[in-house]
Write a protein that holds these residues in place. Structure first.
Motif, PDB file in Angstrom:
ATOM      1  N   GLU A 207       0.438  -1.669  -0.168  1.00 59.56           N
ATOM      2  CA  GLU A 207      -0.242   0.091  -0.002  1.00 59.56           C
ATOM      3  C   GLU A 207       0.974   1.353   0.026  1.00 59.56           C
ATOM      4  OE1 GLU A 207      -3.775   1.726   2.684  1.00 59.56           O
ATOM      5  OE2 GLU A 207      -2.753   0.147   2.493  1.00 59.56           O
ATOM      6  N   ARG A 208       1.854   1.364   1.046  1.00 63.12           N
ATOM      7  CA  ARG A 208       3.117   2.579   1.150  1.00 63.12           C
ATOM      8  C   ARG A 208       3.538   2.471  -0.559  1.00 63.12           C
ATOM      9  NH1 ARG A 208       5.654   1.463   6.317  1.00 63.12           N
ATOM     10  NH2 ARG A 208       3.359   0.773   7.731  1.00 63.12           N
ATOM     11  N   GLU A 209       3.920   1.225  -0.678  1.00 61.10           N
ATOM     12  CA  GLU A 209       4.228   1.353  -2.652  1.00 61.10           C
ATOM     13  C   GLU A 209       3.682   1.992  -3.803  1.00 61.10           C
ATOM     14  OE1 GLU A 209       8.386   0.914  -5.019  1.00 61.10           O
ATOM     15  OE2 GLU A 209       7.642   1.268  -2.413  1.00 61.10           O
ATOM     16  N   LEU A 210       2.352   1.594  -3.205  1.00 60.18           N
ATOM     17  CA  LEU A 210       1.471   2.721  -4.564  1.00 60.18           C
ATOM     18  C   LEU A 210       1.571   3.643  -4.257  1.00 60.18           C
ATOM     19  CD1 LEU A 210      -0.436  -1.334  -4.930  1.00 60.18           C
ATOM     20  CD2 LEU A 210       1.036   0.393  -6.520  1.00 60.18           C
ATOM     21  N   PHE A 211       0.854   4.021  -2.719  1.00 56.54           N
ATOM     22  CA  PHE A 211      -0.263   4.890  -2.720  1.00 56.54           C
ATOM     23  C   PHE A 211       0.976   6.383  -2.306  1.00 56.54           C
ATOM     24  CE2 PHE A 211      -3.442   2.075  -2.531  1.00 56.54           C
ATOM     25  CZ  PHE A 211      -4.473   2.570  -2.939  1.00 56.54           C
ATOM     26  N   GLY A 212       2.412   5.931  -1.685  1.00 53.14           N
ATOM     27  CA  GLY A 212       2.682   7.085  -1.273  1.00 53.14           C
ATOM     28  C   GLY A 212       2.502   7.410  -0.273  1.00 53.14           C
ATOM     29  N   TYR A 213       3.545   8.234   0.327  1.00 50.38           N
ATOM     30  CA  TYR A 213       3.472   8.400   1.578  1.00 50.38           C
ATOM     31  C   TYR A 213       3.665  10.172   2.505  1.00 50.38           C
ATOM     32  CZ  TYR A 213       7.178   5.832   3.052  1.00 50.38           C
ATOM     33  OH  TYR A 213       9.170   5.787   3.180  1.00 50.38           O
ATOM     34  N   ARG A 214       3.056  10.836   2.946  1.00 55.85           N
ATOM     35  CA  ARG A 214       4.357  12.069   4.015  1.00 55.85           C
ATOM     36  C   ARG A 214       4.590  11.709   5.056  1.00 55.85           C
ATOM     37  NH1 ARG A 214       3.167  12.544  -0.696  1.00 55.85           N
ATOM     38  NH2 ARG A 214       1.148  14.333  -1.534  1.00 55.85           N
ATOM     39  N   ALA A 222      10.047   9.126   7.884  1.00 57.06           N
ATOM     40  CA  ALA A 222      10.833   9.796   8.485  1.00 57.06           C
ATOM     41  C   ALA A 222      10.839  11.115   7.529  1.00 57.06           C
ATOM     42  CB  ALA A 222      12.039   9.671   8.439  1.00 57.06           C
ATOM     43  N   SER A 223       9.880  10.754   5.907  1.00 56.56           N
ATOM     44  CA  SER A 223      10.454  11.807   4.815  1.00 56.56           C
ATOM     45  C   SER A 223       8.711  11.166   3.328  1.00 56.56           C
ATOM     46  CB  SER A 223      11.765  11.881   4.212  1.00 56.56           C
ATOM     47  OG  SER A 223      11.678  10.038   3.640  1.00 56.56           O
ATOM     48  N   ASP A 224       9.260  12.301   2.632  1.00 55.59           N
ATOM     49  CA  ASP A 224       8.279  11.614   2.049  1.00 55.59           C
ATOM     50  C   ASP A 224       8.605  10.938   0.893  1.00 55.59           C
ATOM     51  OD1 ASP A 224       6.368  13.998   3.548  1.00 55.59           O
ATOM     52  OD2 ASP A 224       6.643  15.460   1.278  1.00 55.59           O
ATOM     53  N   TYR A 225       7.794   9.968   0.276  1.00 60.79           N
ATOM     54  CA  TYR A 225       8.101   9.298  -0.209  1.00 60.79           C
ATOM     55  C   TYR A 225       6.651   9.068  -1.824  1.00 60.79           C
ATOM     56  CZ  TYR A 225       8.990   4.415  -2.346  1.00 60.79           C
ATOM     57  OH  TYR A 225       8.694   3.718  -3.012  1.00 60.79           O
ATOM     58  N   LYS A 226       7.314   9.731  -2.468  1.00 62.04           N
ATOM     59  CA  LYS A 226       6.252   9.040  -4.507  1.00 62.04           C
ATOM     60  C   LYS A 226       6.420   7.829  -4.736  1.00 62.04           C
ATOM     61  CE  LYS A 226       6.499  11.946  -8.493  1.00 62.04           C
ATOM     62  NZ  LYS A 226       7.014  12.783  -9.498  1.00 62.04           N
ATOM     63  N   GLY A 227       4.879   7.504  -4.553  1.00 66.94           N
ATOM     64  CA  GLY A 227       4.463   5.913  -4.912  1.00 66.94           C
ATOM     65  C   GLY A 227       4.055   5.582  -6.122  1.00 66.94           C
ATOM     66  N   LEU A 228       4.539   4.958  -7.081  1.00 68.92           N
ATOM     67  CA  LEU A 228       3.690   4.101  -7.721  1.00 68.92           C
ATOM     68  C   LEU A 228       3.341   5.052  -8.636  1.00 68.92           C
ATOM     69  CD1 LEU A 228       4.806   0.328  -7.548  1.00 68.92           C
ATOM     70  CD2 LEU A 228       6.691   1.856  -8.174  1.00 68.92           C
ATOM     71  N   LEU A 229       1.695   4.821  -7.993  1.00 71.57           N
ATOM     72  CA  LEU A 229       1.083   6.098  -8.662  1.00 71.57           C
ATOM     73  C   LEU A 229       1.184   7.009  -9.194  1.00 71.57           C
ATOM     74  CD1 LEU A 229      -2.324   4.910  -6.764  1.00 71.57           C
ATOM     75  CD2 LEU A 229      -1.846   3.454  -8.742  1.00 71.57           C
ATOM     76  N   SER A 230       2.232   7.773  -8.174  1.00 68.11           N
ATOM     77  CA  SER A 230       2.583   9.403  -9.175  1.00 68.11           C
ATOM     78  C   SER A 230       3.596   9.423  -9.712  1.00 68.11           C
ATOM     79  CB  SER A 230       3.057   9.980  -7.674  1.00 68.11           C
ATOM     80  OG  SER A 230       1.771   9.852  -6.181  1.00 68.11           O
TER      81      SER A 230
END
Length: 447
Positions: A207-214, A222-230
């Protein structure tokens, strides 16, 4: 010039249309013209031109906006149709905007006859080259069997559309290749193709890999991550083994495919979903649904087109074709070999539980290890038997591939151009496989 080649002219000046029509008729083209371009999509559908000559102005306005809008509509409906823009109001800005919108060329009025004919012929040749590239790409989907012909037809029909595609078939049947080919032949080919190995991620990580997170969305963020959908932008995400996706995440995926928006974890701000999905399963999708591993509504959402790749045992007549194709590719390298006719016939009688992938590895292994020009049944038997004994040696097919690459690197003393030639693959493919197996080049010799 082939008389079957067609030119469509769209210009509100009848004199311009008639002059251009006469010019191209004398050069052997079939020509039609439109004074009113606002039904141009329907006309293209019926006439099927090879090139469109499009004026940029169809009213007293000289901004070119009307022509650019028509160009956008044509590009959306017919991405591969070459469009040459015509205008008497040439400005660099308008030319750049037209080219950015997808025009193939830009001609000013009054035109030079030879120049405009030359421009049309150039783009006809370029487009023919693109069509040849499509056919060449399709030629990597090998097989004359009825099942493979059906798969190729479905692939070719689905590629220009935004239809979601589900690819099923046993391990080693070529699902990855079909997914990549679908993307390469689509209108999304200039954007990323990203493979998501669904079984490779536990549910929360997927889920984190697909959507990314803040940052701060969860303890480890610890930092923003741009997911696969982005990251996929307007490209393609290939969901490999969709049936392994946890059901709660399947529900979220269903919702975003319907609403075309998603939210990175911890964001609260929706982002537009721009990518398309291709999915795969080595198991029968209907059985996954029946057993509760795959939501039925998601199955129908992701399988507007269903391409099934048969096991090699179901199409033994394709084995000689595949073997000959792999041999031809390997012969582009240093080691030239020839499969004897009896060897090809023998291959078609063998069981390949690893399907196309196993057959490919067998041919590659034989090419690498053989000292003879003619490849016999005896040599193929010897190398095929290693598949049945690899459990005793603890060596998988991937480990055998890794071993082959290591031997080739040692043989060529680290010269990676020569290593790639020896293995019959491109340098980029070699580097991808080295990265996959964690291999480095001890010699670090490059040409």
């Amino acid at each position: 010039m082939d008389s079957k080649l067609k030119i469509l002219i769209a210009d509100d000046d009848r004199t311009v249309c008639q002059s251009l029509r006469l010019l191209f008729l004398t050069r052997g083209f079939e020509v039609q013209y439109l004074i009113n371009p606002f039904n141009i999509i329907d006309f293209i559908e019926s006439f099927k031109p090879d090139v469109l000559l499009l004026d940029l102005n169809f009213s007293i306005e000289t901004t070119g906006e009307e022509g650019l809008q028509i160009l956008k509509e044509v590009r959306h409906a017919y991405a591969d149709l070459p469009v040459v823009l015509l205008t008497a109001w040439a400005t660099l800005d308008l030319a750049v905007r037209g080219m950015k919108t997808g025009a193939s060329d830009f001609i000013t009025k009054p035109w030079d006859n030879e120049a405009i004919v030359s421009a049309v012929n150039t783009h006809l040749k370029l487009n023919a080259g693109r069509q040849a590239a499509v056919l060449q790409k399709l030629d990597t989907i090998i097989g004359g069997s009825e099942a493979m012909q059906k798969a190729r037809a479905l692939l070719l029909g689905a590629a220009p559309t935004d239809a979601s595609v589900l690819i099923t078939g046993e391990q080693g049947t070529g699902k990855d290749l079909v997914a990549e080919t679908l993307h390469d032949l689509s209108q999304r080919k200039e954007y990323p193709f990203i493979k998501a190995d669904v079984p490779g991620f536990p549910g929360a990580l997927l889920e984190r890999e697909l959507f990314g997170y803040r940052k701060g969305a969860f303890a480890e963020a610890a930092s923003d991550y741009k997911g696969l959908l982005s990251r996929a932008e307007a490209g393609t995400i290939f969901l490999d083994e969709i049936g392994a996706m946890p059901l709660p995440l399947q529900s979220k995926l269903l919702r975003i495919t319907e609403e075309r928006v998603f939210e990175p974890l911890g964001s609260g701000l929706p982002e537009k979903l721009r990518c398309n999905f291709i999915s795969s399963s080595r198991s029968d999708a209907g059985r996954l649904v029946a057993e509760g591993h795959l939501r039925e509504d998601l199955f129908y959402r992701l399988s507007l087109v269903h391409i099934h790749l048969p096991a090699l045992a179901e199409r033994p007549e394709d084995i000689p074709l595949l073997a000959a194709y792999f041999a031809e590719n390997l012969n582009r390298g240093d080691k030239k070999r020839k499969l004897e006719d009896r060897a090809l016939e023998w291959l078609s009688t063998q069981a390949f539980p690893g399907n196309v992938r196993q057959l490919k590895r067998l041919i590659e292994r034989t090419w690498l290890l053989s000292d003879n020009y003619s490849i016999t049944i005896k040599e193929l038997k010897k190398n095929l038997s290693s598949d049945s004994t690899r459990q005793e040696s603890g060596m998988t097919l991937e480990e055998m591939e890794k071993n082959m690459i290591q031997k080739a690197i040692a043989l060529k003393k680290g010269n990676m151009s020569e290593v790639a030639k020896n293995l019959g693959i491109t340098r980029s493919a070699l580097y991808r496989r080295m990265s996959k197996f964690g291999l480095t080049n001890p010699g670090d010799h490059e040409n």
